[in-house]
Design an enzyme around this catalytic site. Structure first.
Site, PDB file in Angstrom:
ATOM      1  N   CYS A  34      53.316  71.432  61.996  1.00 37.93           N
ATOM      2  CA  CYS A  34      53.348  70.964  60.601  1.00 37.93           C
ATOM      3  C   CYS A  34      54.686  71.226  59.915  1.00 37.93           C
ATOM      4  CB  CYS A  34      52.237  71.626  59.794  1.00 37.93           C
ATOM      5  SG  CYS A  34      52.447  73.404  59.632  1.00 37.93           S
ATOM      6  N   ASP A  36      55.600  74.095  58.666  1.00 37.90           N
ATOM      7  CA  ASP A  36      55.496  75.182  57.686  1.00 37.90           C
ATOM      8  C   ASP A  36      56.129  76.462  58.212  1.00 37.90           C
ATOM      9  OD1 ASP A  36      54.269  73.609  55.813  1.00 37.90           O
ATOM     10  OD2 ASP A  36      52.251  74.150  56.421  1.00 37.90           O
ATOM     11  N   CYS A  59      49.792  76.486  54.591  1.00 44.52           N
ATOM     12  CA  CYS A  59      48.589  75.973  53.923  1.00 44.52           C
ATOM     13  C   CYS A  59      47.641  77.120  53.535  1.00 44.52           C
ATOM     14  CB  CYS A  59      47.881  75.032  54.879  1.00 44.52           C
ATOM     15  SG  CYS A  59      47.278  75.912  56.332  1.00 44.52           S
ATOM     16  N   CYS A 103      47.677  77.336  62.468  1.00 44.02           N
ATOM     17  CA  CYS A 103      48.046  78.063  61.244  1.00 44.02           C
ATOM     18  C   CYS A 103      47.904  79.566  61.469  1.00 44.02           C
ATOM     19  CB  CYS A 103      47.192  77.603  60.066  1.00 44.02           C
ATOM     20  SG  CYS A 103      47.192  75.817  59.862  1.00 44.02           S
TER      21      CYS A 103
END
Ligand code: FES
Length: 141
Positions: A34, A36, A59, A103
């Protein structure tokens, strides 16, 4: 998929957000899926983590799991912290949608690298540079 209550609580009221001034270990990692970014900071005293904090552009799942991990590793030895990370991964991953698994991988990698930096500091950065230098790598090949 609805997130479990304990994850929502850590997302809405995350613990340990921010930097530690003069950390013993710090890492910056990126979630390749992603883009991030996560930073983790640890303070260590006598091989025990006395403080752990994080900052992220990640996130809600990354925020919640960072909050949980940094809470649980406080007071633990370095090895215990890595075991806790493994345990959390088994515990939490079943609660997360499959697409959110990277994540938590981001979070656990941030911890691993912060610990690695702490360990390098213990042996001295000059040895790390020798170990990582292209010259050394070329010699090993
Ligand atoms: S979507 Fe990027 S860290 Fe979760």
């Amino acid at each position: 998929m609805k997130y479990p209550k304990f994850l929502m609580e850590h997302f809405q009221n995350p613990k340990n957000v921010g930097e530690i001034s003069d950390p013993d270990g710090v890492s910056t990692v990126c979630n390749a899926s992603c883009g991030d970014i996560m930073q983790m900071f640890i303070k260590v005293n006598g091989n025990r983590i006395t403080q752990a904090t994080f900052k992220t552009f990640g996130c809600g799942a990354a925020i919640a799991t960072s909050s949980i991990l940094t809470e649980r590793i406080k007071g633990c030895t370095i090895d215990e912290a890595l075991e806790i990370s493994e345990r959390i991964s088994k515990e939490i991953l079943s609660e997360l949608p499959k697409e959110k698994i990277p994540c938590f991988t981001l979070v656990s990698n941030a911890l691993k690298l912060a610990i690695e930096e702490y360990k390098y500091k213990q042996i001295g950065f000059h040895q790390k540079e020798e170990f990582d230098s292209p010259k050394t790598r070329a010699l090993k090949d």
